[in-house]
Design an enzyme around this catalytic site. Sequence first.
Site, PDB file in Angstrom:
ATOM      1  N   HIS A 189       0.802  -1.230   0.000  1.00  0.00           N
ATOM      2  CA  HIS A 189       0.000   0.000   0.000  1.00  0.00           C
ATOM      3  C   HIS A 189       0.826   1.267   0.000  1.00  0.00           C
ATOM      4  O   HIS A 189       0.308   2.339  -0.309  1.00  0.00           O
ATOM      5  CB  HIS A 189      -0.850   0.055   1.278  1.00  0.00           C
ATOM      6  CG  HIS A 189      -2.186  -0.543   1.099  1.00  0.00           C
ATOM      7  ND1 HIS A 189      -2.973  -0.908   2.158  1.00  0.00           N
ATOM      8  CD2 HIS A 189      -2.879  -0.839  -0.013  1.00  0.00           C
ATOM      9  CE1 HIS A 189      -4.092  -1.409   1.698  1.00  0.00           C
ATOM     10  NE2 HIS A 189      -4.057  -1.385   0.392  1.00  0.00           N
ATOM     11  N   HIS A 241      -9.842   9.409  -0.022  1.00  0.00           N
ATOM     12  CA  HIS A 241      -8.937   8.260  -0.135  1.00  0.00           C
ATOM     13  C   HIS A 241      -7.759   8.517   0.801  1.00  0.00           C
ATOM     14  O   HIS A 241      -6.861   7.693   0.970  1.00  0.00           O
ATOM     15  CB  HIS A 241      -8.483   8.054  -1.583  1.00  0.00           C
ATOM     16  CG  HIS A 241      -7.784   6.759  -1.816  1.00  0.00           C
ATOM     17  ND1 HIS A 241      -6.414   6.657  -1.934  1.00  0.00           N
ATOM     18  CD2 HIS A 241      -8.271   5.500  -1.926  1.00  0.00           C
ATOM     19  CE1 HIS A 241      -6.092   5.381  -2.118  1.00  0.00           C
ATOM     20  NE2 HIS A 241      -7.195   4.664  -2.114  1.00  0.00           N
TER      21      HIS A 241
HETATM   22  C1  K8D Z   1      -5.855   0.508  -1.557  1.00  0.00           C
HETATM   23  C2  K8D Z   1      -5.631  -4.027  -1.890  1.00  0.00           C
HETATM   24  C3  K8D Z   1      -6.553  -1.766  -1.597  1.00  0.00           C
HETATM   25  C4  K8D Z   1      -7.528  -1.502  -0.641  1.00  0.00           C
HETATM   26  C5  K8D Z   1      -7.675  -0.224  -0.149  1.00  0.00           C
HETATM   27  C6  K8D Z   1      -6.836   0.772  -0.606  1.00  0.00           C
HETATM   28  C7  K8D Z   1      -6.983   2.133  -0.034  1.00  0.00           C
HETATM   29  C8  K8D Z   1      -4.932   1.545  -2.086  1.00  0.00           C
HETATM   30  C9  K8D Z   1      -5.725  -0.781  -2.050  1.00  0.00           C
HETATM   31  N1  K8D Z   1      -6.450  -3.036  -2.119  1.00  0.00           N
HETATM   32  O1  K8D Z   1      -6.009   2.837   0.096  1.00  0.00           O
HETATM   33  O2  K8D Z   1      -8.103   2.517   0.325  1.00  0.00           O
HETATM   34  O3  K8D Z   1      -3.716   1.355  -2.004  1.00  0.00           O
HETATM   35  O4  K8D Z   1      -5.381   2.554  -2.624  1.00  0.00           O
END
Ligand code: K8D
Length: 641
Positions: A299, A527
Amino acid sequence: MSQDNQHGRWTISSSDDDDDIPPSNTATSHSPTLTDSNRNSHMPVPLASSKEARTATPPPPAPAYGVKTEPHPVQVNPAPSPLVTVSEARQAAHAGQLNPVKYESPPPPSGKRKREPDESGWALSDSDDDDGGDDVKVKGESSGSGQRGAPPGMRPPSPKAKKPKVEKNERPPSPHGRTYYIDEPDDFYETSIPCLNDTYRLYLNKVTGLDRKYNTGALHIRDILSPLFGTLKESVQFNYCFDISWMVQQYPPEFRDRPVLLVHGDKREAKAHLLQQAQPFPHVRFCQAKLDIAFGTHHTKMMLLWYEEGFRVVILTSNLIRADWYQKTQGLWMSPLFPRLPKGSASCDGESPTFFKRDLLEYLASYRAPEFSDWIQRIEEHDLSETRVYLIGSSPGRYLGSDMERWGHLRLRKLLYEHSHPIPDEENWPVVGQFSSIGSMGLDKSKWLAGEFQRTLTTIGKSSHRADPPIHLVYPSVEDVRNSLEGYPAGGSLPYSIQTAQKQLWLHSYFHRWKAEATGRSHAMPHIKTYMRASPDFSELAWFLITSANLSKAAWGALEKNSTQVMVRSYELGVLFIPAAFNMSSFPVQKNQFPATSSSAAFPVPFDLPPKHYSSTDQPWIWNIPYSQAPDTHGNIWVPS
Ligand code: K8D
């Protein structure tokens, strides 16, 4: 199974009581169901129910997790929760309705129209998922779809023509068209050093369509990479989701072929696709982060920028796809320009009072990646002493003894213990957590949230007595998403699944709305992820954290074996602001964020305080159930398969 609950009657076909599946995965699970050359929406797709919907209806924005170089999106269905098996995820994706459905009043129960599978020519492939649900994700379309009118509060699109980009063997145009995004106005990007508040170096992204004043002091990726901030020699991009051709376009022409190292967590087909995207760009190299624990994801979002003039670090929340820089609320911390140390300096010279240099090097070392060795040396050669923030990373593993405090929430706990100071009236200083995805936290609050995580968030200095202050969790409601600039498709980046949500209804009593009048971003869904400790009247902060870490055990770590070890699944990165490092006793909260000034000591919290509690009818956004009772800002409803 079928159920009646507060989310309405909804049927799911998967086993949803499989507690063996790692819980936090919803926060990190976007199941890949991809075509060979498009990795697209990880979201349920709004459906079109009429011909007008096809032609006149503005299509949904590109899904959040997109990597794609073709000008047309492929719609795939939501990543089911980790509690849904991969094959179920595939089935769900295949069964997906791929068009926006125009809201009709009153919406007939059968008001959605499924698109014929061959209508768009999109062949959905199900071959791109990881083993056994590990790292399940759907990466979204990044550069889709059709032009639409400006929603309320938006400025009209600029007349700038879209460059036609047609590739050989192109599929027929997607129903979203190839011009979904409105162009940024000509004055959107900075042409001279922008007026930025350099006290905290914490910035929001620019949101397309907002009134100009709300984008002052905000940064687009093009601004970050512009020569205004340095003469780029080489860079590293750590992220989760990449649209490589879009990314390359964000670099100024004069730096566009300078070496870029992409640090990602993709495996197998996803990795092959990523590498394939870079075929036209030989200056782009890759580093695959090891992810040895199931359900972990990479992430971390960070840029390392090496200039003629020095070196800079940017820690952020946006993926490297267009949708993430378009109409969402994102945040970033940009380091000062770090000058080169004098020749002959020791590698530990140029340390900051917050030990940022040591901690950044330790974070990089945790990848054990030979690709980083030049960068580690470069960082050692620079003076990072001006840094006032603390680095908080997560790096996957099981840690024992003093290593338990290296990552995740135990790292935050240690920093709060050592560097924050007890406050009078401590039990009335609320903790606020704000995030865009939620993992499984167990059958009741004692399992993780109110146990170990709350203990971390309420740590303040070395006082042994610990009060139980209010905890406010900020996460968009269905109405927040419905009324957002993107409409329901914004929910594609808020992947809280019904399978996870229904097991933890207790959690929802903590929820507060996404509201950001002060930043003009009430309609730009978050986000960004932030955590903070506020005074009883929310006028001051005891600390503030911006991070990639959602509310999940995978991100923050969970104690195991009678608390003798901590297990962390994912890579995450954020920066912690503690008043003492700014020679302050607390941060005053900035009330009216505009006009921005260059040196305000008021802290720019990205959403409105105090948080507003959900009403009795508010529901948290859950991405894989239908919303067909009311149209979104584009006149569409949301019908996942
Ligand atoms: C992200 C593996 C993800 C789930 C949530 C997020 C988030 C991302 C990926 N999948 O940040 O909300 O890296 O954007």
